[in-house]
Motif scaffolding. Structure first.
Motif, PDB file in Angstrom:
ATOM      1  N   ASN A 313      28.819  40.007   2.384  1.00 30.13           N
ATOM      2  CA  ASN A 313      28.079  39.167   3.326  1.00 30.13           C
ATOM      3  C   ASN A 313      27.456  39.999   4.424  1.00 30.13           C
ATOM      4  OD1 ASN A 313      28.027  37.411   5.974  1.00 30.13           O
ATOM      5  ND2 ASN A 313      27.937  35.975   4.265  1.00 30.13           N
ATOM      6  N   ASP A 314      28.227  40.923   4.966  1.00 27.67           N
ATOM      7  CA  ASP A 314      27.740  41.759   6.059  1.00 27.67           C
ATOM      8  C   ASP A 314      26.567  42.627   5.615  1.00 27.67           C
ATOM      9  OD1 ASP A 314      28.562  43.035   8.888  1.00 27.67           O
ATOM     10  OD2 ASP A 314      28.031  44.651   7.509  1.00 27.67           O
ATOM     11  N   LEU A 315      26.726  43.329   4.490  1.00 25.75           N
ATOM     12  CA  LEU A 315      25.709  44.286   4.059  1.00 25.75           C
ATOM     13  C   LEU A 315      24.434  43.611   3.574  1.00 25.75           C
ATOM     14  CD1 LEU A 315      28.020  46.828   2.204  1.00 25.75           C
ATOM     15  CD2 LEU A 315      26.850  47.168   4.391  1.00 25.75           C
ATOM     16  N   ILE A 316      24.584  42.537   2.789  1.00 24.57           N
ATOM     17  CA  ILE A 316      23.401  41.843   2.270  1.00 24.57           C
ATOM     18  C   ILE A 316      22.654  41.164   3.412  1.00 24.57           C
ATOM     19  CG2 ILE A 316      22.605  39.970   0.775  1.00 24.57           C
ATOM     20  CD1 ILE A 316      24.962  40.675  -1.100  1.00 24.57           C
ATOM     21  N   SER A 317      23.398  40.592   4.353  1.00 25.67           N
ATOM     22  CA  SER A 317      22.759  39.958   5.506  1.00 25.67           C
ATOM     23  C   SER A 317      21.957  40.968   6.315  1.00 25.67           C
ATOM     24  CB  SER A 317      23.818  39.300   6.394  1.00 25.67           C
ATOM     25  OG  SER A 317      24.497  38.274   5.704  1.00 25.67           O
ATOM     26  N   ARG A 318      22.543  42.132   6.557  1.00 27.41           N
ATOM     27  CA  ARG A 318      21.836  43.162   7.331  1.00 27.41           C
ATOM     28  C   ARG A 318      20.584  43.642   6.591  1.00 27.41           C
ATOM     29  NH1 ARG A 318      24.801  44.353  11.644  1.00 27.41           N
ATOM     30  NH2 ARG A 318      27.042  43.923  11.535  1.00 27.41           N
ATOM     31  N   ALA A 319      20.686  43.764   5.274  1.00 32.28           N
ATOM     32  CA  ALA A 319      19.518  44.188   4.497  1.00 32.28           C
ATOM     33  C   ALA A 319      18.384  43.177   4.579  1.00 32.28           C
ATOM     34  CB  ALA A 319      19.917  44.393   3.026  1.00 32.28           C
ATOM     35  N   GLU A 320      18.744  41.912   4.836  1.00 27.63           N
ATOM     36  CA  GLU A 320      17.738  40.855   4.954  1.00 27.63           C
ATOM     37  C   GLU A 320      17.329  40.598   6.403  1.00 27.63           C
ATOM     38  OE1 GLU A 320      16.189  39.422   2.306  1.00 27.63           O
ATOM     39  OE2 GLU A 320      17.296  41.012   1.296  1.00 27.63           O
ATOM     40  N   GLY A 321      17.782  41.445   7.322  1.00 24.68           N
ATOM     41  CA  GLY A 321      17.348  41.354   8.707  1.00 24.68           C
ATOM     42  C   GLY A 321      18.082  40.326   9.545  1.00 24.68           C
ATOM     43  N   ASP A 423      24.673  50.173  -3.446  1.00 23.21           N
ATOM     44  CA  ASP A 423      25.332  48.940  -3.897  1.00 23.21           C
ATOM     45  C   ASP A 423      25.828  48.160  -2.684  1.00 23.21           C
ATOM     46  OD1 ASP A 423      26.925  46.955  -5.049  1.00 23.21           O
ATOM     47  OD2 ASP A 423      27.771  48.294  -6.554  1.00 23.21           O
ATOM     48  N   LEU A 424      25.272  46.968  -2.475  1.00 32.48           N
ATOM     49  CA  LEU A 424      25.682  46.123  -1.359  1.00 32.48           C
ATOM     50  C   LEU A 424      26.693  45.066  -1.781  1.00 32.48           C
ATOM     51  CD1 LEU A 424      22.253  45.506   0.436  1.00 32.48           C
ATOM     52  CD2 LEU A 424      23.808  47.460   0.611  1.00 32.48           C
ATOM     53  N   GLN A 425      26.962  44.951  -3.073  1.00 31.13           N
ATOM     54  CA  GLN A 425      27.905  43.948  -3.562  1.00 31.13           C
ATOM     55  C   GLN A 425      29.305  44.521  -3.747  1.00 31.13           C
ATOM     56  OE1 GLN A 425      24.412  42.202  -6.338  1.00 31.13           O
ATOM     57  NE2 GLN A 425      26.437  41.420  -6.760  1.00 31.13           N
ATOM     58  N   VAL A 426      29.381  45.720  -4.258  1.00 28.50           N
ATOM     59  CA  VAL A 426      30.658  46.441  -4.343  1.00 28.50           C
ATOM     60  C   VAL A 426      30.414  47.790  -3.664  1.00 28.50           C
ATOM     61  CG1 VAL A 426      32.446  47.357  -5.868  1.00 28.50           C
ATOM     62  CG2 VAL A 426      31.233  45.261  -6.501  1.00 28.50           C
ATOM     63  N   PRO A 427      30.499  47.821  -2.330  1.00 28.52           N
ATOM     64  CA  PRO A 427      30.128  49.023  -1.579  1.00 28.52           C
ATOM     65  C   PRO A 427      30.907  50.253  -2.044  1.00 28.52           C
ATOM     66  CG  PRO A 427      30.444  47.156  -0.109  1.00 28.52           C
ATOM     67  CD  PRO A 427      30.926  46.722  -1.443  1.00 28.52           C
ATOM     68  N   PRO A 428      30.205  51.350  -2.310  1.00 31.27           N
ATOM     69  CA  PRO A 428      30.849  52.528  -2.904  1.00 31.27           C
ATOM     70  C   PRO A 428      31.874  53.206  -2.009  1.00 31.27           C
ATOM     71  CG  PRO A 428      28.591  53.020  -2.261  1.00 31.27           C
ATOM     72  CD  PRO A 428      28.769  51.540  -2.120  1.00 31.27           C
ATOM     73  N   GLY A 429      31.597  53.264  -0.703  1.00 33.74           N
ATOM     74  CA  GLY A 429      32.520  53.985   0.182  1.00 33.74           C
ATOM     75  C   GLY A 429      33.930  53.449   0.120  1.00 33.74           C
ATOM     76  N   GLU A 430      34.086  52.158   0.334  1.00 35.45           N
ATOM     77  CA  GLU A 430      35.407  51.539   0.358  1.00 35.45           C
ATOM     78  C   GLU A 430      36.045  51.483  -1.034  1.00 35.45           C
ATOM     79  OE1 GLU A 430      32.964  49.950   3.754  1.00 35.45           O
ATOM     80  OE2 GLU A 430      32.652  50.336   1.613  1.00 35.45           O
ATOM     81  N   ASN A 431      35.237  51.175  -2.050  1.00 34.90           N
ATOM     82  CA  ASN A 431      35.807  50.935  -3.375  1.00 34.90           C
ATOM     83  C   ASN A 431      36.114  52.212  -4.155  1.00 34.90           C
ATOM     84  OD1 ASN A 431      35.854  47.857  -4.008  1.00 34.90           O
ATOM     85  ND2 ASN A 431      33.971  48.195  -2.858  1.00 34.90           N
ATOM     86  N   LEU A 432      35.209  53.179  -4.144  1.00 39.54           N
ATOM     87  CA  LEU A 432      35.504  54.432  -4.840  1.00 39.54           C
ATOM     88  C   LEU A 432      36.685  55.148  -4.201  1.00 39.54           C
ATOM     89  CD1 LEU A 432      31.971  55.894  -5.686  1.00 39.54           C
ATOM     90  CD2 LEU A 432      33.585  54.736  -7.206  1.00 39.54           C
ATOM     91  N   LYS A 433      36.776  55.077  -2.883  1.00 40.15           N
ATOM     92  CA  LYS A 433      37.907  55.694  -2.179  1.00 40.15           C
ATOM     93  C   LYS A 433      39.228  55.037  -2.614  1.00 40.15           C
ATOM     94  CE  LYS A 433      39.535  56.703   2.552  1.00 40.15           C
ATOM     95  NZ  LYS A 433      40.781  55.907   2.560  1.00 40.15           N
ATOM     96  N   ALA A 434      39.232  53.708  -2.682  1.00 45.38           N
ATOM     97  CA  ALA A 434      40.450  52.999  -3.075  1.00 45.38           C
ATOM     98  C   ALA A 434      40.816  53.271  -4.528  1.00 45.38           C
ATOM     99  CB  ALA A 434      40.268  51.496  -2.854  1.00 45.38           C
ATOM    100  N   ILE A 435      39.820  53.354  -5.402  1.00 42.39           N
ATOM    101  CA  ILE A 435      40.076  53.657  -6.815  1.00 42.39           C
ATOM    102  C   ILE A 435      40.656  55.052  -6.948  1.00 42.39           C
ATOM    103  CG2 ILE A 435      38.954  54.096  -9.044  1.00 42.39           C
ATOM    104  CD1 ILE A 435      36.973  51.826  -8.303  1.00 42.39           C
ATOM    105  N   ASP A 436      40.051  56.009  -6.256  1.00 42.44           N
ATOM    106  CA  ASP A 436      40.534  57.394  -6.298  1.00 42.44           C
ATOM    107  C   ASP A 436      41.980  57.489  -5.818  1.00 42.44           C
ATOM    108  OD1 ASP A 436      39.695  60.447  -6.351  1.00 42.44           O
ATOM    109  OD2 ASP A 436      40.763  60.118  -4.452  1.00 42.44           O
TER     110      ASP A 436
END
Length: 496
Positions: A313-321, A423-436
């Motif tokens: 919600n946060d990322l997609i909203s910001r991308a839409e201004g 990727d604004l739906q599954v943000p890479p920073g938080e998710n790749l870090k958690a997977i790793d």
């Protein structure tokens, strides 16, 4: 953007895990769509196409096909061309004195328009749930070609077979396509697992067919590929709306058993590729089945579903201004609603609490805000009921609280986890870090985690990463992403 406009999109963010189609739940039906009043129907027979302008300036093309059958009955269907949805039944056709009404119960949508004097244009409105949008339909001679540049063209240099198999435990028949290389020997194989929402075997979305492109690429590299319609979609039976991520994992397990029965497939080299929610499903299956040789997570999640939805919600909203105040208000509303879903197990009580939360929010909107958001009193009950039904679905109840890290820590087979930088739906920073971190904590000694520059949730080369770009991008999957996946699988399936 007005501070209240996004209220109605809050409940739809979850579908953006793999951007759901225009359709609403089967139970969402327009009142009064029974019977037909037909004048000179020949005046509106044929193909009619127009574009809806929705959030973010995205245009969605709708195509209606109206014809008279041999027995004199009227047949009409609707396609949402840019969402890859075709053959939607139009249950009611009413035409009198130049006014046409087309009602599609399964999507809760109605077109009402007036035929212009030239007989080539229908000017009117499309109404669906809370939305009322202008829609002008023009008469066309033939259906437009929706093929994208990367869609493979027959004849293929490999074999393609329609297959059917059973998930006997669930009483579900699954239908799909198996593509097989023409070389000699036993082949490594992968099963493709779709993202959230009812998806067909090509994972058709916004005019793209990612799994068709991916299966073609891998099969040309000597890897057999099984791609399957989700339960209740296409040739597959069963109910989708009451199923959870764990149920879909059971369908994948049945696919593994099917591949093991094929004499062309090497049973020791069967892997899984999951996109979005499919990346949530693949680790569950890998833990359950020792027959999984490897898994590829394409935009798979590493954090709980509730956290994903707030980030989306946060990322997609910001991308839409959208401004910070609006974002904060919408997340506060989401938190209130999700608390009800998690804490109140009685659906009747939970539904009443959710309705109150939503209507209290609506009550605080000005008339201008309601107008800008597309809200209408006439369709409010329909929209609220559909929203509550989505929130209280078994899938949502599971998704909100499931933490994939606990499963990832138990995955012992090789893993490739990739995300697009944008990727604004599954943000890479938080998710790749958690997977790793989860794979490392579990002692997995063969895994690769990679962020791919410039790519969005569908692994397209993108500008902002907003889901509202998906349909406007010609590329279906970046060649870089295809190569990363293909090279890694080849390295892990070489015969020793």
């Amino acid at each position: 953007m007005n501070s209240k406009i996004l209220i109605f999109s809050v409940l739809l963010i979850v579908t953006l895990m793999c951007l759901g189609c225009i359709s609403q739940p089967d139970s969402l039906q327009e009142d009064g769509l029974s019977g037909e009043e037909i004048g000179n129907i020949e005046e509106v027979e044929g193909l009619w196409m127009g574009s809806l302008e929705v959030q973010g300036g995205l245009e969605l093309r709708l195509l209606f096909n109206i014809s008279t059958m041999l027995d004199g009955s009227i047949n009409a269907t609707m396609d949402s061309l840019d969402q890859g949805v075709s053959g939607i039944s139009v249950d009611t056709v009413t035409y009198k004195d130049g006014n046409l009404r087309l009602g599609a119960k399964s999507v809760g949508g109605v077109f009402e328009g007036t035929l212009k004097e030239d007989g080539k244009t229908l000017e009117g409105e499309w109404k669906q749930a809370e939305l009322t949008l202008p829609l002008v339909l023009d008469r066309i001679e033939e259906k437009p070609d929706t093929r994208r540049e990367q869609d493979p063209v027959k004849p293929y240099p490999y074999d393609e077979e329609e297959v059917v198999y059973e998930n006997t435990a669930a009483g579900v028949t699954l239908a799909g396509t198996l593509t097989l290389p023409r070389s000699e020997g036993l082949f490594p194989a992968v099963i493709l697992i779709t993202g959230s929402g009812a998806q067909n075997r090509d994972e058709e979305i916004m005019g793209h067919r990612p799994f068709l492109v991916l299966s073609d690429y891998l099969t040309r590299r000597g890897i057999a590929v099984l791609r399957v319609d989700d339960r209740g979609v296409g040739g597959s039976t069963g109910g989708f709306s009451q199923a959870t991520t764990e149920d879909f994992a059971g369908d994948v397990l049945s696919g593994i058993e099917y591949l093991k029965s094929r004499e062309e497939i090497d049973p020791s080299r069967i892997g899984l590729i999951g996109h979005s929610e499919g990346g949530l499903i693949a680790p569950i299956v890998a833990v359950e089945s020792p027959d999984v040789a490897f898994i590829v997570l394409m935009a798979g999640t590493g954090i709980p579903g509730e956290e994903i939805l707030y980030l989306q919600n946060d990322l997609i909203s910001r991308a839409e201004g959208v401004d910070n105040e609006t974002i904060a208000q919408n997340i506060a509303l989401m938190k209130s609603m999700y608390s009800v879903v998690k804490e109140e197990q009685d659906d009747t009580i939970a539904a009443e609490k959710l309705r109150k939360l939503i209507m209290d929010e609506v009550a605080n909107m000005s008339e201008e805000e309601k107008q800008n958001s597309g809200y209408s009193e006439a369709s409010s009950d329909t929209w609220v009921n559909a929203s509550v039904q989505t929130l209280l679905s078994p899938w949502m109840r599971f998704f909100l609280t499931y933490d994939p890290s606990s499963t990832l820590m138990r995955v012992t087979c090789p893993v490739l986890a990739i995300n697009g930088e944008k990727d604004l739906q599954v943000p890479p920073g938080e998710n790749l870090k958690a997977i790793d971190e989860a794979l490392k904590a579990g002692g997995n000694e063969d895994y690769t985690v990679k962020e791919l520059p410039g790519l969005n949730h569908l692994f397209q080369t993108a500008q902002t990463g907003s889901p509202f770009e998906y349909a406007t991008i010609e590329e279906t999957i970046s060649p870089t992403a295809l190569e990363v996946i293909g090279d890694w699988i080849s390295d892990h399936t070489q015969e020793k």
